[in-house]
Design a protein around this motif. Structure first.
Motif, PDB file in Angstrom:
ATOM      1  N   LYS A 224      51.558  -2.550 -11.090  1.00 38.65           N
ATOM      2  CA  LYS A 224      50.409  -1.922 -10.426  1.00 38.65           C
ATOM      3  C   LYS A 224      49.217  -2.855 -10.238  1.00 38.65           C
ATOM      4  O   LYS A 224      48.584  -2.843  -9.187  1.00 38.65           O
ATOM      5  CB  LYS A 224      49.963  -0.669 -11.198  1.00 38.65           C
ATOM      6  CG  LYS A 224      50.993   0.438 -11.191  1.00 38.65           C
ATOM      7  CD  LYS A 224      51.204   0.976  -9.796  1.00 38.65           C
ATOM      8  CE  LYS A 224      52.171   2.142  -9.804  1.00 38.65           C
ATOM      9  NZ  LYS A 224      52.450   2.639  -8.458  1.00 38.65           N
ATOM     10  N   ILE A 225      48.848  -3.634 -11.270  1.00 42.58           N
ATOM     11  CA  ILE A 225      47.657  -4.480 -11.139  1.00 42.58           C
ATOM     12  C   ILE A 225      47.966  -5.972 -11.191  1.00 42.58           C
ATOM     13  O   ILE A 225      47.084  -6.788 -10.986  1.00 42.58           O
ATOM     14  CB  ILE A 225      46.581  -4.149 -12.194  1.00 42.58           C
ATOM     15  CG1 ILE A 225      47.019  -4.540 -13.606  1.00 42.58           C
ATOM     16  CG2 ILE A 225      46.155  -2.709 -12.115  1.00 42.58           C
ATOM     17  CD1 ILE A 225      45.890  -4.580 -14.604  1.00 42.58           C
TER      18      ILE A 225
ATOM     19  N   VAL B  79      45.239   1.742 -15.890  1.00 41.01           N
ATOM     20  CA  VAL B  79      45.623   1.109 -14.623  1.00 41.01           C
ATOM     21  C   VAL B  79      44.820   1.696 -13.472  1.00 41.01           C
ATOM     22  O   VAL B  79      44.337   0.961 -12.602  1.00 41.01           O
ATOM     23  CB  VAL B  79      47.146   1.250 -14.375  1.00 41.01           C
ATOM     24  CG1 VAL B  79      47.508   0.979 -12.926  1.00 41.01           C
ATOM     25  CG2 VAL B  79      47.912   0.312 -15.297  1.00 41.01           C
TER      26      VAL B  79
ATOM     27  N   GLU C  46      37.773  -5.173 -10.177  1.00 41.37           N
ATOM     28  CA  GLU C  46      38.360  -6.444 -10.609  1.00 41.37           C
ATOM     29  C   GLU C  46      37.837  -6.905 -11.965  1.00 41.37           C
ATOM     30  O   GLU C  46      38.449  -7.768 -12.595  1.00 41.37           O
ATOM     31  CB  GLU C  46      38.090  -7.535  -9.565  1.00 41.37           C
ATOM     32  CG  GLU C  46      38.808  -7.307  -8.250  1.00 41.37           C
ATOM     33  CD  GLU C  46      40.306  -7.528  -8.360  1.00 41.37           C
ATOM     34  OE1 GLU C  46      40.725  -8.475  -9.039  1.00 41.37           O
ATOM     35  OE2 GLU C  46      41.050  -6.732  -7.748  1.00 41.37           O
TER      36      GLU C  46
ATOM     37  N   ALA D 174      41.466   0.142 -13.528  1.00 48.18           N
ATOM     38  CA  ALA D 174      41.535  -1.279 -13.174  1.00 48.18           C
ATOM     39  C   ALA D 174      41.840  -1.501 -11.698  1.00 48.18           C
ATOM     40  O   ALA D 174      41.426  -2.513 -11.123  1.00 48.18           O
ATOM     41  CB  ALA D 174      42.577  -1.980 -14.040  1.00 48.18           C
ATOM     42  N   LEU D 175      42.529  -0.580 -11.076  1.00 46.39           N
ATOM     43  CA  LEU D 175      42.795  -0.701  -9.643  1.00 46.39           C
ATOM     44  C   LEU D 175      41.511  -0.622  -8.821  1.00 46.39           C
ATOM     45  O   LEU D 175      41.427  -1.174  -7.729  1.00 46.39           O
ATOM     46  CB  LEU D 175      43.768   0.394  -9.184  1.00 46.39           C
ATOM     47  CG  LEU D 175      45.232   0.184  -9.540  1.00 46.39           C
ATOM     48  CD1 LEU D 175      46.055   1.440  -9.245  1.00 46.39           C
ATOM     49  CD2 LEU D 175      45.802  -1.019  -8.796  1.00 46.39           C
TER      50      LEU D 175
END
Length: 192
Positions: A141-142, A111, A118, A114-115
């Motif tokens: 979170k995402i 996560v 994109e 990935a934050l």
């Protein structure tokens, strides 16, 4: 070949033979229409950020590929945080973080990566989806738009993976996205 709208293939590349990677990928594209790439840095004992994978990333960038990568939290070849560097350097490649870290806590590192980018997506097979609260954490979170359902079948039974998402404490719309709508969008598939 008979059902290209139902089956999406990947070509696995071996970083120990980087000079062969472009031709292998071109051959698979020409013969089978396969434009996506699978890497298993742990299995090849070669870091995903290593120079020998560069031909795969460059080819993937030129062909709009999705790269499915095995990941394992804390492993020197494929910890999820390593994909942030790749995502930054190859923004035209979509990296699918297989297993989302392959550990009860691997999804947290996945996560975090990935934050930042994109073009990093998470995949649910293994520990990540079945650890209590993991999928809910990922969605919180995402968002559900960059999470794809995976089973790791035949090593892990599909019903086990299916149930982890079906009974997760997320919306039905998020479940639909994870179970297939995201994959349809990512791979350019239409509804049957």
């Amino acid at each position: 070949r008979a059902h290209p709208d139902r089956f999406i293939g990947y070509t696995k590349v071996d970083p120990h033979f980087p000079e062969r990677i472009p031709q292998e990928l071109e051959t698979r594209l020409e013969q089978d229409g396969i434009r996506h790439i699978k890497v298993h840095p742990h299995g090849h004992n070669y870091p995903v950020t290593g120079e020998n994978y560069r031909p795969a990333w460059e080819w993937g960038s030129a062909h709009g590929s999705v790269v499915l990568a095995h990941t394992t939290l804390g492993h020197s070849t494929c910890s999820p945080s390593m994909f942030a560097e790749l995502a930054q350097n190859y923004p035209d490649v979509t990296f699918l973080i297989g297993h989302s870290g392959n550990d009860r806590d691997g999804y947290k590192e996945s996560v975090e990566a990935a934050l930042q980018y994109e073009n990093l997506y998470l995949e649910t097979c293994g520990w990540c989806a079945t650890s209590l609260g993991a999928l809910e954490y990922m969605v919180e979170k995402i968002g559900a738009d960059r999470i794809l359902f995976g089973t790791d079948f035949v090593w892990i039974g599909a019903p086990f993976q299916l149930g982890a998402i079906a009974y997760a404490n997320i919306s039905d719309e998020d479940k639909r996205k994870i179970f297939g709508l995201n994959a349809m969008r990512l791979f350019g598939l239409s509804a049957m």
